[in-house]
Design a protein around this motif. Structure first.
Motif, PDB file in Angstrom:
ATOM      1  N   ASP A   1       0.820  -1.213   0.000  1.00  0.00           N
ATOM      2  CA  ASP A   1       0.000   0.000   0.000  1.00  0.00           C
ATOM      3  C   ASP A   1       0.856   1.266   0.000  1.00  0.00           C
ATOM      4  OD1 ASP A   1      -2.311  -1.494  -0.030  1.00  0.00           O
ATOM      5  OD2 ASP A   1      -2.659  -1.352   2.128  1.00  0.00           O
ATOM      6  N   SER A   2       1.930   1.284   0.796  1.00  0.00           N
ATOM      7  CA  SER A   2       2.773   2.480   0.812  1.00  0.00           C
ATOM      8  C   SER A   2       3.525   2.640  -0.501  1.00  0.00           C
ATOM      9  CB  SER A   2       3.738   2.447   2.001  1.00  0.00           C
ATOM     10  OG  SER A   2       4.573   1.316   1.967  1.00  0.00           O
ATOM     11  N   LEU A   3       3.896   1.543  -1.125  1.00  0.00           N
ATOM     12  CA  LEU A   3       4.509   1.625  -2.453  1.00  0.00           C
ATOM     13  C   LEU A   3       3.537   2.249  -3.444  1.00  0.00           C
ATOM     14  CD1 LEU A   3       6.894   0.789  -4.409  1.00  0.00           C
ATOM     15  CD2 LEU A   3       5.542  -1.270  -4.838  1.00  0.00           C
ATOM     16  N   ALA A   4       2.304   1.771  -3.434  1.00  0.00           N
ATOM     17  CA  ALA A   4       1.299   2.290  -4.365  1.00  0.00           C
ATOM     18  C   ALA A   4       1.019   3.763  -4.109  1.00  0.00           C
ATOM     19  CB  ALA A   4       0.013   1.475  -4.244  1.00  0.00           C
ATOM     20  N   ALA A   5       0.927   4.158  -2.833  1.00  0.00           N
ATOM     21  CA  ALA A   5       0.630   5.555  -2.492  1.00  0.00           C
ATOM     22  C   ALA A   5       1.753   6.493  -2.905  1.00  0.00           C
ATOM     23  CB  ALA A   5       0.377   5.672  -0.993  1.00  0.00           C
ATOM     24  N   SER A   6       2.967   5.968  -3.011  1.00  0.00           N
ATOM     25  CA  SER A   6       4.112   6.805  -3.365  1.00  0.00           C
ATOM     26  C   SER A   6       4.221   7.088  -4.857  1.00  0.00           C
ATOM     27  CB  SER A   6       5.413   6.128  -2.903  1.00  0.00           C
ATOM     28  OG  SER A   6       5.761   5.040  -3.756  1.00  0.00           O
ATOM     29  N   ARG A   7       3.486   6.366  -5.682  1.00  0.00           N
ATOM     30  CA  ARG A   7       3.729   6.440  -7.128  1.00  0.00           C
ATOM     31  C   ARG A   7       3.536   7.835  -7.698  1.00  0.00           C
ATOM     32  NH1 ARG A   7       0.607   0.800  -7.822  1.00  0.00           N
ATOM     33  NH2 ARG A   7       2.382  -0.592  -7.436  1.00  0.00           N
ATOM     34  N   SER A   8       2.463   8.503  -7.333  1.00  0.00           N
ATOM     35  CA  SER A   8       2.216   9.841  -7.884  1.00  0.00           C
ATOM     36  C   SER A   8       3.248  10.870  -7.409  1.00  0.00           C
ATOM     37  CB  SER A   8       0.805  10.306  -7.544  1.00  0.00           C
ATOM     38  OG  SER A   8      -0.153   9.553  -8.255  1.00  0.00           O
ATOM     39  N   PRO A   9       3.478  11.013  -6.088  1.00  0.00           N
ATOM     40  CA  PRO A   9       4.469  12.001  -5.671  1.00  0.00           C
ATOM     41  C   PRO A   9       5.877  11.681  -6.147  1.00  0.00           C
ATOM     42  CG  PRO A   9       3.696  10.719  -3.792  1.00  0.00           C
ATOM     43  CD  PRO A   9       2.795  10.408  -4.930  1.00  0.00           C
ATOM     44  N   VAL A  10       6.230  10.394  -6.210  1.00  0.00           N
ATOM     45  CA  VAL A  10       7.569  10.035  -6.666  1.00  0.00           C
ATOM     46  C   VAL A  10       7.727  10.296  -8.161  1.00  0.00           C
ATOM     47  CG1 VAL A  10       9.149   8.105  -7.028  1.00  0.00           C
ATOM     48  CG2 VAL A  10       8.065   8.421  -4.812  1.00  0.00           C
ATOM     49  N   ALA A  11       6.659  10.165  -8.922  1.00  0.00           N
ATOM     50  CA  ALA A  11       6.737  10.481 -10.354  1.00  0.00           C
ATOM     51  C   ALA A  11       7.140  11.936 -10.556  1.00  0.00           C
ATOM     52  CB  ALA A  11       5.407  10.190 -11.031  1.00  0.00           C
ATOM     53  N   ALA A  12       6.584  12.820  -9.741  1.00  0.00           N
ATOM     54  CA  ALA A  12       6.938  14.235  -9.838  1.00  0.00           C
ATOM     55  C   ALA A  12       8.397  14.461  -9.450  1.00  0.00           C
ATOM     56  CB  ALA A  12       6.017  15.067  -8.949  1.00  0.00           C
ATOM     57  N   LEU A  13       8.843  13.825  -8.381  1.00  0.00           N
ATOM     58  CA  LEU A  13      10.240  13.940  -7.965  1.00  0.00           C
ATOM     59  C   LEU A  13      11.177  13.426  -9.050  1.00  0.00           C
ATOM     60  CD1 LEU A  13      10.205  12.701  -4.258  1.00  0.00           C
ATOM     61  CD2 LEU A  13      10.389  15.045  -5.076  1.00  0.00           C
ATOM     62  N   ARG A  14      10.800  12.311  -9.650  1.00  0.00           N
ATOM     63  CA  ARG A  14      11.631  11.706 -10.688  1.00  0.00           C
ATOM     64  C   ARG A  14      11.772  12.647 -11.879  1.00  0.00           C
ATOM     65  NH1 ARG A  14       9.397   7.039 -10.295  1.00  0.00           N
ATOM     66  NH2 ARG A  14       7.821   7.361 -11.880  1.00  0.00           N
ATOM     67  N   GLY A  15      10.674  13.283 -12.244  1.00  0.00           N
ATOM     68  CA  GLY A  15      10.724  14.220 -13.356  1.00  0.00           C
ATOM     69  C   GLY A  15      11.637  15.407 -13.073  1.00  0.00           C
ATOM     70  N   GLU A  16      11.552  15.920 -11.855  1.00  0.00           N
ATOM     71  CA  GLU A  16      12.405  17.056 -11.474  1.00  0.00           C
ATOM     72  C   GLU A  16      13.884  16.664 -11.492  1.00  0.00           C
ATOM     73  OE1 GLU A  16      11.145  18.476  -7.687  1.00  0.00           O
ATOM     74  OE2 GLU A  16       9.045  18.716  -8.317  1.00  0.00           O
ATOM     75  N   ALA A  17      14.178  15.503 -10.912  1.00  0.00           N
ATOM     76  CA  ALA A  17      15.575  15.083 -10.792  1.00  0.00           C
ATOM     77  C   ALA A  17      16.192  14.761 -12.141  1.00  0.00           C
ATOM     78  CB  ALA A  17      15.672  13.873  -9.871  1.00  0.00           C
ATOM     79  N   THR A  18      15.452  14.069 -13.008  1.00  0.00           N
ATOM     80  CA  THR A  18      16.015  13.736 -14.314  1.00  0.00           C
ATOM     81  C   THR A  18      16.217  14.977 -15.162  1.00  0.00           C
ATOM     82  OG1 THR A  18      13.776  13.229 -15.122  1.00  0.00           O
ATOM     83  CG2 THR A  18      15.121  11.379 -14.364  1.00  0.00           C
ATOM     84  N   SER A  19      15.318  15.941 -15.025  1.00  0.00           N
ATOM     85  CA  SER A  19      15.484  17.192 -15.753  1.00  0.00           C
ATOM     86  C   SER A  19      16.714  17.954 -15.266  1.00  0.00           C
ATOM     87  CB  SER A  19      14.234  18.058 -15.596  1.00  0.00           C
ATOM     88  OG  SER A  19      14.405  19.310 -16.220  1.00  0.00           O
ATOM     89  N   ARG A  20      16.875  17.992 -13.966  1.00  0.00           N
ATOM     90  CA  ARG A  20      18.009  18.714 -13.378  1.00  0.00           C
ATOM     91  C   ARG A  20      19.340  18.089 -13.775  1.00  0.00           C
ATOM     92  NH1 ARG A  20      18.508  19.551  -6.831  1.00  0.00           N
ATOM     93  NH2 ARG A  20      20.696  20.192  -6.745  1.00  0.00           N
ATOM     94  N   ALA A  21      19.389  16.755 -13.829  1.00  0.00           N
ATOM     95  CA  ALA A  21      20.634  16.055 -14.150  1.00  0.00           C
ATOM     96  C   ALA A  21      20.755  15.714 -15.628  1.00  0.00           C
ATOM     97  CB  ALA A  21      20.726  14.778 -13.327  1.00  0.00           C
ATOM     98  N   ARG A  22      19.762  16.133 -16.413  1.00  0.00           N
ATOM     99  CA  ARG A  22      19.742  15.839 -17.850  1.00  0.00           C
ATOM    100  C   ARG A  22      19.874  14.338 -18.098  1.00  0.00           C
ATOM    101  NH1 ARG A  22      24.034  20.289 -19.993  1.00  0.00           N
ATOM    102  NH2 ARG A  22      25.189  19.371 -18.257  1.00  0.00           N
ATOM    103  N   ALA A  23      19.163  13.565 -17.282  1.00  0.00           N
ATOM    104  CA  ALA A  23      19.188  12.107 -17.379  1.00  0.00           C
ATOM    105  C   ALA A  23      17.968  11.598 -18.132  1.00  0.00           C
ATOM    106  CB  ALA A  23      19.226  11.490 -15.981  1.00  0.00           C
TER     107      ALA A  23
END
Length: 204
Positions: free
Chosen positions: A163-185
C-alpha cells in the motif's frame, strides 16, 4: 561503498528454487568474503525476474570477489536463469533501511546520462529527492548507484508494504521528473518488486 547487482530472468515456475539456493548456499559464500557489507534480493514472481545487490566496503573488495562469486552465481541460478546481467556500481548515496518488515516492496529506476552529469544526479538525489522521500509514509530507505564512466545510474527505494509503495507512485513520479530534468538524465526503466531479503552488514 560499492555494489554488484545481478539481474536474472527465467521461468517463473523455477524462481523459488533459485531464491532458496541464493538464501542458503549463496548467502553462506558471501558471508565469508572479505569486505562484504550486506545484500538484498527482490523478485517479480509473475514475470520471472530476480534482482540481487551485494554491498562491499570498497571497489577492491568487490573486484577481488568477482571470480569466486561468478562461480557461485552460475551454480545457484542454474535451475532458473535464462538471462543474467551483472553490473558494478559506486554507491554514491546510501540511506540503507534499518529494518525491513515482511511484505516490503522495492522500486528500481535505471537512468542514462552523460558522464559529466553524474555529480548533478548525485546532488539532485541527495539534496532534492531523498529528503522528500523521507517524509512519505512507509518509506524505509533508498540508494543511488552510479557508473560514472558508462554514464548510468540506478535508484533503489524500499517501502514497508504494497500500500505504501502504491501511495508513493504519484508524488515520486513528480520527484523523478524534477531530478532527471536537473541532471539531464534519461529514464531507461521503472520496475517494482517484492522484497525477498535485505541483509544488514555482518558484524565486524
Amino acid at each position: 561503498m560499492f555494489v554488484r547487482t545481478t539481474y536474472a530472468t527465467g521461468d517463473p515456475a523455477t524462481l523459488d528454487e533459485a531464491v532458496q539456493a541464493l538464501t542458503t548456499e549463496g548467502r553462506r559464500q558471501l558471508a565469508g568474503e572479505p569486505g562484504f557489507r550486506g545484500a538484498g534480493m527482490f523478485a517479480d514472481r509473475e514475470l520471472g525476474k530476480l534482482v540481487t545487490g551485494t554491498w562491499w566496503e570498497d571497489e577492491a573488495a568487490m573486484r577481488a570477489s568477482a571470480d569466486r562469486m561468478e562461480k557461485v552465481r552460475a551454480q545457484v541460478l542454474s535451475s532458473f536463469a535464462t538471462t543474467v546481467t551483472v553490473d558494478n556500481w559506486e554507491a554514491a548515496v546510501a540511506a540503507r533501511a534499518e529494518s525491513v518488515p515482511e511484505g516490503a516492496r522495492f522500486r528500481l529506476v535505471r537512468l542514462d546520462l552523460a558522464p559529466s552529469d553524474a555529480d548533478s544526479l548525485v546532488d539532485a538525489f541527495e539534496n532534492g529527492v531523498l529528503p522528500r522521500l523521507r517524509t512519505m509514509t512507509g518509506f524505509l530507505g533508498g540508494s543511488l548507484l552510479v557508473d560514472r564512466a558508462a554514464g548510468r545510474g540506478a535508484v533503489g527505494t524500499l517501502y514497508a508494504d504494497k500500500d505504501s509503495l502504491a501511495a508513493s507512485r504519484s508524488p515520486v513520479a513528480a520527484l523523478r521528473g524534477e531530478a532527471t530534468s536537473r541532471a539531464r538524465a534519461t529514464l531507461r526503466s521503472l520496475e517494482e518488486f517484492e522484497v525477498v531479503m535485505v541483509e544488514s552488514p555482518p558484524p565486524s
